[in-house]
Design a protein around this motif. Sequence first.
Motif: not given
Length: 398
Positions: A159-170, A127-134, A190-199
Amino acid sequence: MGEEIPVTVLSGPLGAGKTTLVNHLLSNSGDRSIAVLVNDMGEINVDAELLSAGTEVAADGGVAELSNGCICCELQDDLETEVARLASEREFEYLVVEASGISEPEPVARLFTTGSRAAAAYELDTMVTVVDTARFLDAFGDAEGIERETAPGSTDRPLSDLLVEQIEFADVILLNKADLLDAAELDRAEELVRALVPRAEIHRTTHSQIDPGAVLGTGRFDPAETGSGAGWQHGLDGDDAPAHGDHDHAHPDEVYNVSSFVYRRRRPFHPERIRALLGDLPSSVVRSKGLLWIAGRDESALLMSQAGAHATVEVLGPWLASLPEIEREMYRSNRPDVEWDDEHGDRRTELVFIGQEIDDSLIGRLDDCLVTDEEWGEGVETGVFPSADEEALSVETR
């Protein structure tokens, strides 16, 4: 076709770079043979038109299209039919599914992991999620940005709800458009994303350029871990957490000012005070989720989920302690791991907060929202919080 075909599912917001990634994979696949299925919410599948028209995979029918709907819901049957057709008509080694920008990833994943025609021919691999980092930083930093927008095709879902869901299921996350940010901003993202989905495995990319081996045939999908490995879930499941009682459990992972803590109490919140606090959460809180015990709603466990500037509270189900004794004891015997208090049963609040520079004042503010002994004894009106047959409460958090 013999062995099951590995599947990579691409999720991410509109404009993040999913189609660019598919083009890159098709142009740089080497000896790998790839089939692609593209989903677009519009009547015309623009993303499919943008794929490399001159590639062999496009020329011989290896790019399939599903338009005018979303494969996570109304087009699920069509998705199953189309991927089964591809497997029966073509020989290829990998399937790449590009979901629409508003697709929830979990229902798409479920199609390839349950007893369906798709699951018979395919194996979900990554499962891959592509994020517009800015835009991600705008959504979850102090700036006003994407967090105030609603998902296309939706009148109410931020949109923030959906984006977090896409990140956490990646399993793999691409922090794309990295060339538009400086090193400090990329570190923070990167550290924010790592906090949301450590694995998850995280890659910084420009124009979605990445070694195809990082997203194809990785074997990273794990039905027991993908999705359940979200940062908030890790916090609630932490081995060092106290079993029960009114004790703080703080465990800051302070790298680039990103930290998290778990708030646990065996006393209910006063509905008016906690509702006011949810509407005034610090902008530093990126994500919070967990169980709520609200005074006056002693029969129902409530689930609070916040991402960016929006939170929802809905009924998760009954507290076991509120069930008739025979039913309650039957559930407890089947679930011996349920935390149980002699006085309150399983009623409790357990919330995980993840964010940037979250200070201890939030713990004090949460404590101030708990009912007093006097209020608890006299009884409290339930306020705006939903019961089992009512819609979720939606809150703008700041």
